[in-house]
Write an enzyme that holds these catalytic residues in place. Structure first.
Site, PDB file in Angstrom:
ATOM      1  N   LYS A 115       0.797  -1.400  -0.021  1.00 19.35           N
ATOM      2  CA  LYS A 115      -0.185   0.108  -0.157  1.00 19.35           C
ATOM      3  C   LYS A 115       0.860   1.249  -0.185  1.00 19.35           C
ATOM      4  O   LYS A 115       0.515   2.324  -0.554  1.00 19.35           O
ATOM      5  CB  LYS A 115      -0.952  -0.198   1.155  1.00 19.35           C
ATOM      6  CG  LYS A 115      -1.830  -1.189   1.508  1.00 19.35           C
ATOM      7  CD  LYS A 115      -2.729  -1.622   0.424  1.00 19.35           C
ATOM      8  CE  LYS A 115      -3.277  -3.018   0.497  1.00 19.35           C
ATOM      9  NZ  LYS A 115      -3.802  -3.606  -0.658  1.00 19.35           N
ATOM     10  N   GLU A 200      -1.488   8.247   7.783  1.00 22.52           N
ATOM     11  CA  GLU A 200      -1.918   9.110   7.067  1.00 22.52           C
ATOM     12  C   GLU A 200      -3.010  10.084   7.690  1.00 22.52           C
ATOM     13  O   GLU A 200      -3.167   9.658   8.937  1.00 22.52           O
ATOM     14  CB  GLU A 200      -3.038   8.454   6.010  1.00 22.52           C
ATOM     15  CG  GLU A 200      -2.413   7.705   4.892  1.00 22.52           C
ATOM     16  CD  GLU A 200      -3.329   7.106   3.965  1.00 22.52           C
ATOM     17  OE1 GLU A 200      -4.510   6.960   4.385  1.00 22.52           O
ATOM     18  OE2 GLU A 200      -2.787   6.578   2.954  1.00 22.52           O
ATOM     19  N   ARG A 292      -7.941  -7.486  -8.773  1.00 22.55           N
ATOM     20  CA  ARG A 292      -8.771  -8.780  -8.954  1.00 22.55           C
ATOM     21  C   ARG A 292     -10.175  -8.213  -9.430  1.00 22.55           C
ATOM     22  O   ARG A 292     -10.636  -7.185  -9.261  1.00 22.55           O
ATOM     23  CB  ARG A 292      -8.768  -9.589  -7.888  1.00 22.55           C
ATOM     24  CG  ARG A 292      -9.307  -8.804  -6.492  1.00 22.55           C
ATOM     25  CD  ARG A 292      -9.647  -9.482  -5.424  1.00 22.55           C
ATOM     26  NE  ARG A 292      -9.443  -8.591  -4.348  1.00 22.55           N
ATOM     27  CZ  ARG A 292     -10.592  -7.824  -3.867  1.00 22.55           C
ATOM     28  NH1 ARG A 292     -11.554  -7.911  -4.523  1.00 22.55           N
ATOM     29  NH2 ARG A 292     -10.434  -6.833  -2.778  1.00 22.55           N
TER      30      ARG A 292
HETATM   31  C1  MV4 Z   1      -8.787   5.525   5.918  1.00 22.95           C
HETATM   32  C2  MV4 Z   1      -9.945   6.024   6.551  1.00 22.95           C
HETATM   33  C3  MV4 Z   1      -9.748   7.727   6.764  1.00 22.95           C
HETATM   34  N1  MV4 Z   1      -8.681   8.172   6.456  1.00 22.95           N
HETATM   35  N2  MV4 Z   1      -7.870   6.260   5.684  1.00 22.95           N
HETATM   36  C4  MV4 Z   1     -10.314   1.163   6.137  1.00 22.95           C
HETATM   37  C5  MV4 Z   1      -9.997  -0.246   5.546  1.00 22.95           C
HETATM   38  C6  MV4 Z   1      -8.512   0.091   4.572  1.00 22.95           C
HETATM   39  N3  MV4 Z   1      -8.629  -0.519   3.338  1.00 22.95           N
HETATM   40  C7  MV4 Z   1      -8.578   1.807   4.675  1.00 22.95           C
HETATM   41  N4  MV4 Z   1      -9.729   1.893   5.608  1.00 22.95           N
HETATM   42  C8  MV4 Z   1      -9.836   3.419   5.924  1.00 22.95           C
HETATM   43  N5  MV4 Z   1      -8.975   4.110   5.739  1.00 22.95           N
HETATM   44  C9  MV4 Z   1      -7.479   7.492   6.107  1.00 22.95           C
HETATM   45  N6  MV4 Z   1      -6.583   8.353   5.561  1.00 22.95           N
HETATM   46  C10 MV4 Z   1     -11.148   5.447   6.640  1.00 22.95           C
HETATM   47  C11 MV4 Z   1     -11.069   3.889   6.510  1.00 22.95           C
HETATM   48  C12 MV4 Z   1     -12.263   3.362   6.897  1.00 22.95           C
HETATM   49  C13 MV4 Z   1     -12.888   2.662   5.885  1.00 22.95           C
HETATM   50  C14 MV4 Z   1     -12.755   2.963   4.521  1.00 22.95           C
HETATM   51  C15 MV4 Z   1     -13.514   2.429   3.628  1.00 22.95           C
HETATM   52  C16 MV4 Z   1     -14.626   1.503   3.881  1.00 22.95           C
HETATM   53  C17 MV4 Z   1     -14.920   1.696   5.111  1.00 22.95           C
HETATM   54  C18 MV4 Z   1     -14.291   2.112   6.093  1.00 22.95           C
HETATM   55  C19 MV4 Z   1     -14.648   1.863   7.445  1.00 22.95           C
HETATM   56  C20 MV4 Z   1     -13.554   2.441   8.440  1.00 22.95           C
HETATM   57  C21 MV4 Z   1     -12.594   3.054   8.024  1.00 22.95           C
END
Ligand code: MV4
Length: 473
Positions: A115, A200, A292
């Site tokens: 990532k 981040e 994918r």
């Molecule tokens: C984040 C975020 C807020 N700010 N990054 C959750 C799983 C991972 N793939 C990345 N995620 C998140 N990254 C920053 N900088 C909030 C989430 C996140 C989230 C993202 C997509 C769908 C659902 C979520 C639920 C909680 C937190």
């Protein structure tokens, strides 16, 4: 074009890929674990072979799967989603065995799986990313606190090799940095065998918007618009919508261009998804790239009219992409709900068992992607998704109507499912207004909980047990 494809997966996605093979007059090869002998994908494939490993390992046994492909003369492998689909080492072995991988090159899978590397690549190519750092592993706690203050709290710590919501920690002040960093590293090591972590700025309550892209082997790439996947519970998506009911034409154009630029920067081939976070001011940020096919590809198929799995196969076989971005139009709105065999009232615990009654919803613009049938016994060994219900209508509002209708029609007995919970979402005013972000389920979980419906099958089971006890069994 290929004459035979091996499908390294099970369940509804294996069935979906077999259908695409049949549509293209390609022979399909199923693989299965001991307990999956009676599965629909085994019944539907042209040929099938048991992988003798432990049921939990069968669909992960890359070497055994490659041997089966070689022995039966399959020219290509479709990995579906989950299992080995994002395993760069497996994709490399497939390629080295002279078999075509239906997906991007293993080097792209490896790069996007990191990532942090993906973030750096996007930054270099002018795609918006959330303000943040490279790996923190060479810095002291003091230095990391300085970085966090420069970014501004709250911040989020993420495992470089993370995914599925594991290895992330939100930190709101200096005092909580040290413990959270240690916990994040521990989790990263446990789940991903690598303890690299980066930081981040934390975007509060974002929407999760992702763009589907499709590319050929010659650098031609288009996007097939976006999906809103914000409605999720503990990082498990529940509902996906295409296109986003709240997206302006202007934002779509900007994000779509960024998605195609991201794919170009990664030398992407085949189908993929660019995930973005969108904040309350409609600022968007690249989050990660999925190399994918995804569970939710069907909503995009329904609104664009393109068979994405069919196009994955055609693209992998060397066909040139016959689409320009201006050819991509959408008709109406599609909504997918994931129907899981789970006991919602019991913290969504998996609830496997025998399906005693099965009447899928039908009628115009209702699609069900599933691999279950009446009398099928859902094994406890795999994930709990048993069907995807996809509806389409000319407007988002009418699609919500159709979703309510189809969920009321869909009858499954013998096991508990998430249908009553999904129905409560479908009937929710905020859902209908497009008024939701990633915090939607968490905020509304109480009001969305179904009343304990009294199930006829349960009563029969209780009476039967009572009789059996009385009779002395
Ligand atoms: C984040 C975020 C807020 N700010 N990054 C959750 C799983 C991972 N793939 C990345 N995620 C998140 N990254 C920053 N900088 C909030 C989430 C996140 C989230 C993202 C997509 C769908 C659902 C979520 C639920 C909680 C937190």
């Amino acid at each position: 074009m290929f004459s035979k494809i091996l499908i390294a997966n099970r369940g509804e996605i294996a069935v979906r890929i077999i259908r695409a093979c049949n549509d293209l007059h390609i022979k399909s090869v199923a693989i299965y674990s001991r307990i999956d002998k009676e599965s629909m994908h085994v019944k539907m494939a042209s040929e099938s072979y048991e992988v003798s490993s432990d049921p939990l390992k069968a669909y992960l046994d890359g070497d055994a799967i490659i041997n089966i492909a070689i022995n039966c003369g399959a020219e290509a492998i479709h990995p579906g989603y989950g299992f080995l689909s994002e395993n760069a080492e497996f994709a490399r072995k497939v390629k080295n065995a002279g078999i075509i991988w239906i997906g991007p090159d293993y080097s792209v899978i490896a790069k996007m799986g990191d990532k942090n590397a993906a973030r750096e690549l996007m930054k270099k190519n002018g795609i918006p990313i959330v303000p943040g750092t490279k790996t923190l592993n060479n810095y002291s706690i003091q230095e990391i606190k300085i970085m966090a203050n420069k970014i501004g709290y709250p911040v989020i710590l993420k495992a470089s090799n993370g995914g599925g919501g594991r290895g992330i920690r939100v930190v709101r002040n200096d005092n909580d940095i040290e413990d959270n960093l240690a916990a994040c590293k521990r989790e990263a090591m446990a789940f991903f065998k690598n303890d690299e972590v980066f930081m981040e700025k934390y975007i509060e309550n974002p929407r999760h918007i992702e763009f589907q892209i499709i590319a050929d082997n010659y650098g031609n790439i288009v996007h097939l618009l976006e999906r809103d996947c914000s409605i999720q519970r503990r990082h498990q998506k529940l509902i996906e919508i295409a296109p986003s009911p709240t997206m302006s034409f202007d934002l779509r154009r900007k994000m779509g261009s960024a998605a195609v630029a991201a794919a170009k920067a990664a030398n992407y081939t085949n189908a993929g998804t660019i995930e973005f976070l969108v904040d309350d001011l409609n600022n968007f940020y690249f989050m990660e790239m999925n190399t994918r096919i995804q569970v939710e590809h069907g909503v995009t198929e329904e609104i664009t009219g393109f068979d994405i799995i069919g196009r994955q196969i055609r693209s992998a076989s060397g066909e040139i992409l016959d689409l320009n971005q201006s050819d991509i139009l959408h008709q109406g709105y599609a909504i997918e709900v994931r129907i899981n065999a789970e006991d919602v009232a019991n913290d969504f615990m998996p609830n496997p068992g025998k399906i005693t009654t099965y009447y899928p919803a039908l009628g115009p613009f209702v699609r069900i992607d599933s691999a279950v049938y009446k009398d099928y016994v859902i094994p406890p060994n795999y994930d709990s998704m048993i069907a995807k219900l996809i509806v389409r209508a000319s407007s988002y509002n009418l699609a919500v109507n159709k979703l309510v209708r189809a969920l009321e029609e869909f009858t499954i007995r013998g096991i508990k499912t998430t249908i009553p919970f999904l129905l409560n979402i479908a009937k929710d005013r905020d859902f209908r207004k497009g008024n939701f972000d990633t915090s939607y389920i968490e905020n509304k979980i109480q009001e969305l909980m179904p009343n304990e419906a009294i199930n006829k099958d349960d009563i029969v089971a209780v009476i039967a047990t009572a009789i059996a006890i009385k009779a002395g069994y």
